[in-house]
Design an enzyme around this catalytic site. Structure first.
Site, PDB file in Angstrom:
ATOM      1  N   GLU B 334       0.784  -1.155  -0.072  1.00  0.00           N
ATOM      2  CA  GLU B 334      -0.084   0.001  -0.083  1.00  0.00           C
ATOM      3  C   GLU B 334       0.879   1.189  -0.089  1.00  0.00           C
ATOM      4  O   GLU B 334       0.286   2.236  -0.217  1.00  0.00           O
ATOM      5  CB  GLU B 334      -0.809  -0.039   1.174  1.00  0.00           C
ATOM      6  CG  GLU B 334      -1.982  -0.903   1.104  1.00  0.00           C
ATOM      7  CD  GLU B 334      -1.692  -2.358   1.457  1.00  0.00           C
ATOM      8  OE1 GLU B 334      -0.349  -2.854   1.851  1.00  0.00           O
ATOM      9  OE2 GLU B 334      -2.608  -3.278   1.734  1.00  0.00           O
ATOM     10  N   LYS B 444      -6.549  -4.402  22.628  1.00  0.00           N
ATOM     11  CA  LYS B 444      -6.573  -3.245  23.671  1.00  0.00           C
ATOM     12  C   LYS B 444      -7.283  -3.391  24.943  1.00  0.00           C
ATOM     13  O   LYS B 444      -8.571  -3.274  24.768  1.00  0.00           O
ATOM     14  CB  LYS B 444      -7.242  -2.132  22.540  1.00  0.00           C
ATOM     15  CG  LYS B 444      -6.515  -1.683  21.492  1.00  0.00           C
ATOM     16  CD  LYS B 444      -7.318  -0.693  20.586  1.00  0.00           C
ATOM     17  CE  LYS B 444      -6.648  -0.644  19.110  1.00  0.00           C
ATOM     18  NZ  LYS B 444      -7.616   0.080  18.336  1.00  0.00           N
TER      19      LYS B 444
END
Lengths: 548, 548
Positions: B334, B444
């Site tokens: 990318e 997280k």
């Protein structure tokens, strides 16, 4: 034609090439790197960034915004470097005033650039005093002061630079702009008329920085790298000090700003701050080498780009003997400026000093993206044979798109879609360009170039000739033909025929283009000179240009 | 706001950043420089330029024009290099087909990219035979053949590459285009779903080339310069061989294209062609070093960028012992791809091999213009303390602006205006980034990152544990909390409490984030695997992700 522009995602960041982009890497990698001013004041890149943000706030507080013009009158300083970044980073235009111009010319450039704010080193207050009543556009004055006390002045300032920075906030969220907005403007002085303004966009300055760094980094000698210590010796008001402060900052190297150029101080800085990379004109190099202090200092390993004027082989060899790794860089105010470097290959580095000097004094090879062509009068590209001479024209991503508010001169500069450098040059098979003349010094005879300087040199060799100047005169058949204005030595006598024969001998030996046989000669009492004693071809052309 | 875009002169050339710009310098400076294919075929840059013009004519003759897509199936070759230039230079899009995909996936990418013309090396005809009846968009086929005779095939070709070039005219006046038109497209395979297409504009490829060259040129070691001999060992179909063929061509160095990667042939080319600069993934390096021929060859001075996957310190040291100057380069499909290099400073080059290897294996420092940030879940930048971990997000002038025809994935990639690399990293005070995890491997907990890989490692150290996989499960209070799926050793027994205590000891010693104490444990008979025997976190998350 189907639309083939790349598809954009709503959230995707379409990265504009802005001056602030140059700061991303050094901010992260080199926060403790040093920036030095005149050897006595130093701070880190971390502080540079903070002060750039403070300056952005100080200017914004004064009402400066996108499209406004901020002018600076200073010698090379850390404050100037801060302006190089902060002013365009808030979307304003930086006008770097040439402090060597006359007060009247400075006034002209301030008016012409429509400066809104003027930052001025207290040293230049006497100049400002002379023109202050006549400055129309400037709304705010900021004084930069290195002395303990501000000199007496009648000008009212909106603040002193350091005080303004101290009061200003340390955070600033630099917005994005169209990369094509104007970032800088400065004025270039021609031989005639008032100074002309050139201008560069943020995109152009970023691309110039990348192109120059790519060229300097990959060279076999004289390369610029992260361990170098950089000091400019071409002024920051002149073509952004060749754009090198932007390059040096992007690279994150130690930087030394010397203030006013005083030879022994410059030499002292080179020694004490261990400067390894600089750039200057031949005159400065000559001055430094001749300075008595120069003998005491080890200059070996000092990399030096020489530009602005042709370097003589003698000067080059002298500098090489001191261990200086010098080479030519070529460009002009209109080109941001850098177009070429005369780097040597490893094989060339094995040559004798004399042979190396020949190459180091050339104009050099074009740097990445620079489309440099040597063309004839029909704009056809000439062979790379190291002898075919033509005009040097160029395309690059960092050329001024015109002269500010001077449509006619802009069109002349860009005639045919290439920027006309006004230089006559030839190129060898390895791509090394060598400039031989200015176009205004050449005469186009039947589409071929004749160098007036070369022809003058040949004619001057004749024992009867005291002084000679050659110009081109319009000619129906040949387009132009050379006319020699000759002052004879007292007591000598010679005819046009004899001088023509003298010139033809050079042509017959192939030392000069055969079109020189079309020479006309006119004997004159004296040759017109300018106020500083140089032959004035402008006057001569006016006077004799249409003479049959 | 006053208009501050730079004024344009009618005749002035507003220079677009186009692929053809990369050829200006080498065409002039290095016309005799060599390009070599598989060691057996060689020609000069002069011929490269001529063949690029011939190819442009050949494609134009077939009706290819701006916006059309030309696909290539080939190993690394001089012909591929010609396509790298000629295809975008006529305004078309180059689709570099990943020949390692399955025939069905290749068919998918040809359809998805809407290829108009397909250039295929005869070696890949068997693949093409499998899908030929189902290709809808391709109008013209061109075969590239290295053998004496074309293999038997049912496909009708519009010509053989060399024959087409031979027939084509040698001149081509490459027009200007909008610099934002698409130049290249290729497909990146994720762990799930069909390959995703990324795309790059001509401007992006030019800026990537300049940025990479500026970074590689100014480094203290491993620098790329004009005397290098370049050979890619990451395929040209994969992220333009990291964009390096463009960089190498702009620099004008000798280039070696090895065809298919066969270890002893690669080693032979390094030796015979005196290759000095390459790039590869760790697996290839490992393969080369272990090859029996490697011992016979002097590899010292070979500069090698390692990327694509993390390099182990052991492999790095082994390569250093062979004199290879290797360092990490980081990026992804990318990102064009290059974002960072792990170059060492001169001081670091004085360190022991072990200490140097630690740095050479890091992700590295960002290259010019790259705005690389490590952020927490609120997108706040984390301190550069070499311990705060966050997601690596980036802005640069050369990032794909999305996935082709996949709006949802594009928006996810660019959420919040930064490209999400999907990597978790930390950064030290000198700006060196180190990637520690993929975001999908972190959990997280209360806004803090826990590495599932680290936690698995800790749990696996307990003598009762045979196998373990850690995933994040949604939790109302903490957002997520870690869940360990544990297979016990036969005959062992252990409780959740004991394993939690075992983990807490590591937290108490500061070896792991203290949020690990929120660990839940579930004992299972077996851990779900993918078809190739890797733990499938995707299945595990589906199965256990919402378990309380």
């Amino acid at each position: 034609m189907p639309d083939s522009s790349i598809p954009r995602t709503t959230s995707a960041y379409d990265y504009p090439l802005l001056i602030k982009s140059l700061l991303f890497c050094p901010a992260v990698d080199a926060p403790e790197q040093e920036i030095v001013y005149r050897g006595s004041f130093r701070y880190t890149y971390r502080t540079l960034h903070e002060r750039v943000r403070r300056l952005a706030n100080a200017l914004t507080n004064l009402g400066v915004g996108p499209g406004d013009t901020v002018a600076v009158m200073d010698w090379d300083s850390h404050r100037y470097l801060e302006c190089f970044f902060a002013v365009p980073m808030i979307g304003a235009v930086l006008h770097t005033i040439n402090v060597r111009l006359s007060p009247e010319q400075i006034l002209y450039t301030i008016d012409h650039a429509e400066d809104d704010v003027l930052l001025v080193n207290s040293e230049f207050l006497p100049i400002l005093e002379q023109i202050r009543g006549r400055i129309d556009t400037v709304k705010n004055y900021i004084v930069l002061n290195d002395e303990d006390k501000l000199p007496a002045t009648t000008i009212t300032f909106d603040g002193e630079y350091e005080a303004l920075l101290k009061e200003a906030a340390t955070t600033f969220d630099f917005p994005d702009f169209d990369e094509n907005i104007r970032a800088t403007t400065f004025y270039t002085t021609g031989t005639t008329g008032m100074p002309k303004g050139v201008y560069f966009s943020q995109r152009q300055l970023v691309l110039h920085s990348l192109g120059v760094l790519a060229a300097l980094g990959t060279a076999s000698h004289g390369r610029f790298h992260r361990q170098d210590v950089y000091m400019p010796i071409t002024p920051m008001f002149h073509v952004h000090a060749w754009g090198m402060p932007y390059v040096a900052t992007m690279l994150g190297v130690k930087q030394v700003y010397p203030g006013r150029y005083v030879p022994d101080h410059l030499l002292e800085l080179v020694e004490k701050e261990k400067v390894t990379f600089s750039h200057c004109v031949p005159t400065i190099l000559h001055m430094l080498l001749k300075h008595p202090h120069a003998q005491r200092i080890d200059l070996s390993g000092w990399k030096l780009i020489i530009g602005g004027a042709a370097m003589s082989r003698t000067l080059c060899i002298e500098a090489m003997q001191r261990g200086i790794d010098l080479f030519t860089g070529y460009g002009m105010s209109e080109t941001c400026p850098i177009l070429t470097f005369a780097h040597l290959t490893p094989e060339m580095l094995e040559l004798s000093s004399e042979e190396q000097a020949l190459i180091r004094c050339k104009t050099g090879q074009s740097i990445p993206l620079v489309d440099l062509r040597i063309v004839d009068s029909e704009h056809r590209e000439l062979p790379r044979d190291n002898s075919s001479k033509g005009e040097l024209v160029v395309r690059a991503p960092w050329l001024t798109q015109g002269y500010l508010k001077d449509h006619k001169a802009s069109e002349r500069l860009w005639e045919g879609g290439y920027l006309h450098t006004g230089d006559v040059a030839m190129r060898d098979q390895r791509g090394y360009v060598k400039i031989t003349d200015r176009t205004k010094d050449v005469i186009k005879v039947a589409g071929e170039w004749i160098s007036s300087l070369e022809l003058e040199d040949i004619i001057a060799h004749h024992p009867a000739v005291a002084e000679v100047a050659v110009i081109g005169v319009t000619d129906e058949k040949w387009g132009e033909r050379p006319l020699a204005l000759v002052v004879l030595r007292p007591g000598s006598s010679v005819t046009e025929k004899i001088l023509s024969h003298h010139v033809r001998e050079y042509a017959d030996r192939g030392q000069v283009n055969k079109q020189v046989v079309l020479l006309r000669v006119r004997f004159v009492e004296a040759i017109d000179k300018t106020s500083v004693g140089k032959i004035s071809k402008v006057i001569l052309r006016e006077k004799y240009g249409s003479v049959p």
